[in-house]
Design an enzyme around this catalytic site. Structure first.
Site, PDB file in Angstrom:
ATOM      1  N   SER A 285       0.838   8.118 -10.980  1.00 44.60           N
ATOM      2  CA  SER A 285       1.775   8.480  -9.913  1.00 44.60           C
ATOM      3  C   SER A 285       1.859   7.373  -8.885  1.00 44.60           C
ATOM      4  O   SER A 285       0.886   6.643  -8.652  1.00 44.60           O
ATOM      5  CB  SER A 285       1.318   9.765  -9.211  1.00 44.60           C
ATOM      6  OG  SER A 285       0.160   9.514  -8.415  1.00 44.60           O
ATOM      7  N   ASP A 286       3.048   7.215  -8.275  1.00 46.22           N
ATOM      8  CA  ASP A 286       3.102   6.441  -7.047  1.00 46.22           C
ATOM      9  C   ASP A 286       2.225   7.160  -6.033  1.00 46.22           C
ATOM     10  O   ASP A 286       1.922   8.353  -6.171  1.00 46.22           O
ATOM     11  CB  ASP A 286       4.547   6.315  -6.555  1.00 46.22           C
ATOM     12  CG  ASP A 286       4.759   5.084  -5.684  1.00 46.22           C
ATOM     13  OD1 ASP A 286       3.768   4.557  -5.126  1.00 46.22           O
ATOM     14  OD2 ASP A 286       5.909   4.656  -5.545  1.00 46.22           O
ATOM     15  N   TRP A 287       1.828   6.471  -4.999  1.00 46.82           N
ATOM     16  CA  TRP A 287       0.832   6.990  -4.068  1.00 46.82           C
ATOM     17  C   TRP A 287       1.405   8.209  -3.328  1.00 46.82           C
ATOM     18  O   TRP A 287       2.321   8.098  -2.528  1.00 46.82           O
ATOM     19  CB  TRP A 287       0.411   5.900  -3.108  1.00 46.82           C
ATOM     20  CG  TRP A 287      -0.785   5.106  -3.553  1.00 46.82           C
ATOM     21  CD1 TRP A 287      -1.887   4.829  -2.801  1.00 46.82           C
ATOM     22  CD2 TRP A 287      -1.030   4.494  -4.826  1.00 46.82           C
ATOM     23  NE1 TRP A 287      -2.788   4.085  -3.520  1.00 46.82           N
ATOM     24  CE2 TRP A 287      -2.294   3.877  -4.772  1.00 46.82           C
ATOM     25  CE3 TRP A 287      -0.311   4.435  -6.024  1.00 46.82           C
ATOM     26  CZ2 TRP A 287      -2.855   3.197  -5.858  1.00 46.82           C
ATOM     27  CZ3 TRP A 287      -0.873   3.757  -7.115  1.00 46.82           C
ATOM     28  CH2 TRP A 287      -2.115   3.157  -7.016  1.00 46.82           C
ATOM     29  N   ALA A 289       2.903  10.797  -4.871  1.00 51.03           N
ATOM     30  CA  ALA A 289       4.134  11.273  -5.515  1.00 51.03           C
ATOM     31  C   ALA A 289       3.923  12.505  -6.379  1.00 51.03           C
ATOM     32  O   ALA A 289       4.865  12.980  -7.004  1.00 51.03           O
ATOM     33  CB  ALA A 289       4.753  10.166  -6.366  1.00 51.03           C
TER      34      ALA A 289
END
Length: 791
Positions: A285-287, A289
Site C-alpha cells: 500500500s501507499d503510506w 492507503a
C-alpha cells in the site's frame, strides 16, 4: 469480521445509491466500453505463479514460509515504525533469521540521508529519450540504495501519466505517453534490480491528481472512473512494461478506481495485475492507503505501510480472521511468499547490508557514515542532466554562446537556494525539502507575497514531496556560468531579485532563469505565472538577445512571450539533479549539443488540453464522493490534440539540436506467421501478460543523415495508426549519435502488443486485419516518412 468499519459501510451504501440514480447501469462490463464508475468483483486472489524466471526464488520462499507459524506470516505483512531512516520496515522472523525489509523513497534517488547523489527526476529521464541512460541511472542509483541497506526502492513512477496538466506529481513520472513511459520504466526496473534492490512501481492505478487524492473527513478520495479499454491501452501500459521487466513490487495508490479504493480493488489487483499480467511480486500500500481489513486482504493487498490499524499490530487481526474462517491461511501464506520470494529474487539473502545502515533518524547527533556515492556515477549523473534539456527555440544562432564579452543574468532560479530568503510561515503556501530532511538544508517555497507556482528563492533540481532526493551538492546555473566566464574572460552582470531589472545595453546576451514548481500533496494552480512572464518581458524589452531557461516540474506555457522578437532562445531544462548548472553550461557554450525532446505537449493555452487540464473538485450530489470521469478515453496529450486538430505551441517529441537531420529510405516488413485472431484467456501467461503479445510481428527501418555542421544525437520516432484508434501513437524510438555528414540506419521492432487494441467484448488483445499507417520522423508532427503495414 476483521476491522469492521460502520462509517465506511455507510459511505459505501450512500455511494451505491448515488451511482444507481445517476449512472447507466451495466449488467456486464464486456457489453459496454465504460464501467460507469462500477468496479466488478474478482475473487479469489491468485497465488504467486512461481514461473520459470522466479522458480528458484519461489522455491526458497516456499521452503522458508512453510516453517513459519501463522502469526509469523501475518507479522511480516505489516509495517513497523522504523528504527532507522527507512520510509518503512516490515516485520521480521528472528527465529528463522529472516530480517524483514526496509522500504525507502524515492524513484528519483534516495532521500532523507547523507552521502548520496541527487539524480535527474523522472520527467528529465523522459525528456532524454535514452534507454541505456535510463538503465545506467537506475543501476547506479540502485547501488546507493543497496549500500544504505534499502531493500525496496519506492519507484519508478508511471502513475500519474500526466492526464491532468496541472498534476502536482507529473514530474515524478516519465512521460505523458504510455509507450515512452513504459519503455524507460522497464529500463529503470532492470537497472535498480540488477543492483540488487527491488523496485516498487507506483502508483497503481489512475492516480492522476493530488486534489482529493486521500479521504478528508467525510469526503472520500476521488474516484478515477476509467473504462476498460482506456485502462488497458493507456494507464495500464507502463505498469505492464514494469511487470514484464520483473519488478518485485507494485504500490497501490490512494485514489479510488471506479469507486473502489485502489488497495482493495479486486478487479485491478486480483483480476488485472495478478491474473492477466501474471505479476509475481507483492502489492504494497501507499503510506496510509489501506481503508479496510478483510476486504483488502481478499482483494490482493499483500503488505501494508507504514503500519496497519486494520490488520492490527503484528498482523494480529489477520490471524483472528483465519482462525474464525473469514480468511484462508493460504491467502496469508501467499502474502508472505510473494514478499520473501522477491527478497530471494534480488539476491538479498547473501551479503546484503543491515537494514537502513547509515540512515540516521537524527543527523545532528553522532552517527556512522555510510558513503554510498560511487565515483563512477559522475559520468552518468552529468549525461543524465545533459540529455534531459530540450531546446525549443534558437533564432539567429543565439546559441551556442561564443566567448561573450558581457553576459547579464537575471531571475530567481539562477542561484542555489538560500534559506535566508524564506518568508514567515504565514506567507508560505507550500514548501519542499531539499537535501536530507532532518537538516532541512534548503527550502524553496511558493509564497503569497511573491509569485505563486514558483520556487522564488533558488534553482530547482527536483520537485517537492516524497519524490525529492538528497543531493551531495548543487551546481546552480550561476555557479557554472562564473567558472566559464573565468575561462573566457567574460564580464558578468547579475540581478536575481528585481522583476524589472536595469540592463547594460552592452550585453552580448541576457540569460533569464525561471522555474515552474510542483509538489506532492497539491496540484498546480496554473501552467504559467504572471510574475515570471513579466520578468521575461521586461528583460526582452531592453535586450535584443534574451535567452530563457525554465526549470519546469511539468508543462509550462510560454505564449505570453514566445514570439517576442528579442527572445532568441528558449530551453525547457526540466529537473536535472545536482549537476544542473554544469550540464547547462556545456550546452549553452556548445561543448555538447542539445539532444532532448519533449515527453509531453506544450499547448498555446490551458484550454487546449482535452480535459481542460483541471483537477476535479467535489460538487453537487457527489461532494462526499468526488467523481472524475475519464470520458476523453485514450485521447490525452498529443492524441487529444490530433483528435481535435488543435495546433500546439510545441508538439510531443519536439526538440532542436545544433545541427539538422534528413530522413530517408523507409522499409516496412511483416514477419511470417502472424495470426490476426485475438488472444483468448486463458493462454500462456508470462510476466506482463500473454506471451505472444511480446512476439515481433513487423520490422521498420529508416536512414537518418546529419546534414548540418555539428556532431549530435537524433531521436527517431515511429508512430502507428491503429484502425479505430488515435490518428497515431508512439510505438518506437531510437536515440543515435550521428557525426556530421554521416548516416545511421535505425531499426524498430513492432510487437504484437504494439499493434493490438483491447477488445472489451473478447476481454483480450485483438490484432485486426487491415492496413496500419506507419510514420517515422523527428516528432509527433514532423513525420516525413510514411508507409503502410498490411496485416
Amino acid at each position: 469480521m476483521v476491522s469492521f468499519n460502520t462509517q465506511q459501510l455507510a459511505r459505501a451504501t450512500l455511494i451505491s445509491a448515488a451511482l444507481f440514480q445517476s449512472a447507466t447501469a451495466v449488467a456486464n462490463i464486456t457489453e459496454d466500453s465504460y464501467f460507469y464508475g462500477q468496479s466488478p468483483p474478482v475473487y479469489p486472489s491468485p497465488p504467486q505463479p512461481g514461473s520459470a524466471s522466479w522458480a528458484t526464488a519461489y522455491a526458497k520462499a516456499v521452503a522458508l514460509v512453510s516453517q513459519m507459524t501463522l502469526e509469523e506470516k501475518a507479522n511480516i505483512t505489516v509495517g513497523y515504525t522504523p528504527m532507522t531512516g527507512c520510509s518503512g520496515e516490515t516485520g521480521s522472523v528472528p527465529r528463522l533469521n529472516w530480517p524483514g525489509v526496509c522500504l525507502s523513497d524515492a524513484g528519483n534517488g534516495l532521500r532523507a540521508t547523507d552521502f548520496v547523489n541527487g539524480w535527474p527526476s523522472g520527467v528529465h529521464v523522459g525528456a532524454a529519450w535514452n534507454r541505456n541512460l535510463a538503465y545506467q541511472r537506475a543501476l547506479h542509483m540502485g547501488g546507493e540504495f543497496k549500500k544504505k541497506g534499502v531493500n525496496v526502492a519506492l519507484g519508478p513512477v508511471v502513475g500519474p501519466l500526466g492526464r491532468v496538466a496541472e498534476g502536482g506529481r507529473n514530474w515524478e513520472g516519465i512521460s505523458n505517453d504510455p509507450y515512452l513511459c513504459g519503455a524507460l520504466a522497464a529500463e529503470s526496473v532492470s537497472g535498480i534490480q540488477t543492483a540488487g534492490v527491488m523496485t516498487s512501481v507506483k502508483h497503481y492505478i489512475g492516480n492522476e491528481q493530488e486534489t482529493n487524492r486521500v479521504p478528508d473527513g467525510d469526503v472520500a478520495a476521488v474516484s478515477s472512473n476509467i473504462d476498460d479499454k482506456t485502462l488497458h491501452e493507456l494507464y495500464l501500459w507502463p505498469f505492464t512494461d514494469a511487470v514484464h521487466a520483473g519488478t518485485g513490487s507494485i504500490m497501490c495508490s490512494y485514489n479510488r478506481i471506479n469507486n473502489s479504493y485502489a488497495c482493495q480493488n479486486s478487479k485491478t489487483l486480483n483480476g488485472i495485475l495478478k491474473t492477466e499480467l501474471g505479476f509475481e511480486g507483492f502489492v504494497v500500500s501507499d503510506w496510509g492507503a489501506q481503508h479496510t481489513g478483510l476486504d483488502s486482504a481478499l482483494a490482493g493487498l499483500d503488505v501494508v505501510m507504514p503500519e496497519s490499524t486494520y490488520w492490527g499490530v503484528n498482523g494480529g487481526n489477520l490471524t483472528i480472521a483465519v482462525n474464525n474462517g473469514s480468511l484462508t491461511e493460504a491467502r496469508v501464506t501467499d502474502m508472505a511468499t510473494r514478499l520473501i520470494s522477491a527478497w530471494y529474487q534480488m539476491g538479498q539473502d547473501v551479503d546484503f547490508p543491515e537494514k537502513g545502515i547509515g540512515m540516521a533518524l537524527d543527523y545532528s547527533t553522532p552517527h556512522t557514515p555510510i558513503y554510498a556515492r560511487d565515483p563512477s556515477s559522475q559520468t552518468v549523473l552529468l549525461n543524465g542532466a545533459l540529455e534531459g534539456h530540450v531546446l525549443v527555440k534558437n533564432t539567429n544562432s543565439a546559441l551556442p554562446l561564443k566567448s561573450p564579452k558581457l553576459l547579464s543574468i537575471f531571475g530567481y532560479d539562477a542561484v542555489a537556494p538560500n534559506k535566508m530568503d524564506v518568508p514567515s510561515p504565514s506567507d508560505v503556501i507550500a514548501t519542499w525539502t531539499f537535501g536530507f530532511e532532518s537538516l532541512l538544508t534548503y527550502v524553496p517555497f511558493i509564497s503569497t507575497t511573491a509569485p505563486p507556482q514558483i520556487a522564488i528563492n533558488g534553482t530547482i533540481i527536483s520537485g517537492g514531496g516524497s519524490g525529492a532526493n538528497a543531493p551531495a551538492y548543487i551546481s546552480a546555473p550561476f555557479d557554472a556560468i562564473k567558472e566559464q566566464a573565468y575561462l573566457d574572460g567574460t564580464s558578468l552582470f547579475w540581478d536575481f531579485y528585481d522583476n524589472d531589472p536595469a540592463i547594460d545595453t552592452s550585453s552580448d546576451a541576457c540569460l533569464v532563469f525561471i522555474n515552474a514548481f510542483a509538489t506532492e500533496g497539491s496540484d498546480r494552480i496554473g501552467l504559467h505565472d504572471d510574475y515570471s512572464d513579466a520578468l521575461i518581458q521586461n528583460v526582452a524589452a531592453n535586450c535584443s538577445n534574451t535567452i530563457v531557461t525554465i526549470h519546469n516540474a511539468g508543462v509550462r506555457l510560454v505564449d505570453q512571450w514566445i514570439d517576442h522578437p528579442n527572445i532568441t532562445a528558449v530551453i525547457f531544462a526540466h529537473l536535472p539533479g545536482q549537476d544542473s548548472g554544469r550540464a547547462l553550461v556545456q550546452l549553452l557554450y556548445g561543448y555538447q549539443s542539445f539532444s532532448g525532446k519533449l515527453p509531453y505537449t506544450v499547448a498555446k493555452n490551458e484550454s487546449d488540453y482535452v480535459n481542460a487540464g483541471e483537477p476535479i473538485l467535489p460538487e453537487g450530489e457527489f461532494q462526499l464522493f468526488p467523481q472524475d470521469n475519464f470520458t476523453e478515453g485514450v485521447y490525452i496529450d498529443y492524441r487529444g490534440f490530433d483528435q481535435k486538430n488543435v495546433t500546439p505551441r510545441y508538439e510531443f517529441g519536439f526538440g532542436l539540436t545544433y545541427t539538422t537531420f534528413e530522413y530517408s529510405e523507409l522499409t516496412i516488413e511483416k514477419l511470417a506467421g502472424v495470426s490476426t485472431s485475438y488472444l483468448p484467456p486463458p493462454a500462456d501467461v508470462i510476466e506482463g501478460g500473454i506471451a505472444s503479445l511480446w512476439d515481433v510481428v513487423a520490422q521498420v527501418t529508416a536512414t537518418i543523415t546529419n546534414t548540418g555542421s555539428v556532431d549530435a544525437a537524433e531521436i527517431a520516432q515511429l508512430y502507428v495508426g491503429i484502425p479505430g484508434g488515435p490518428v497515431r501513437q508512439l510505438r518506437g524510438f531510437s536515440k543515435v549519435d550521428i557525426p556530421v555528414g554521416s548516416n545511421v540506419t535505425v531499426e524498430f521492432d513492432l510487437l504484437r502488443r504494439d499493434l493490438s487494441e483491447w477488445g472489451v467484448t473478447e476481454q483480450s488483445w485483438v490484432l485486426q486485419s487491415g492496413s496500419y499507417p506507419i510514420y517515422v520522423g523527428a516528432s509527433s508532427r514532423d513525420l516525413p516518412l510514411v508507409g503502410t503495414l498490411t496485416i
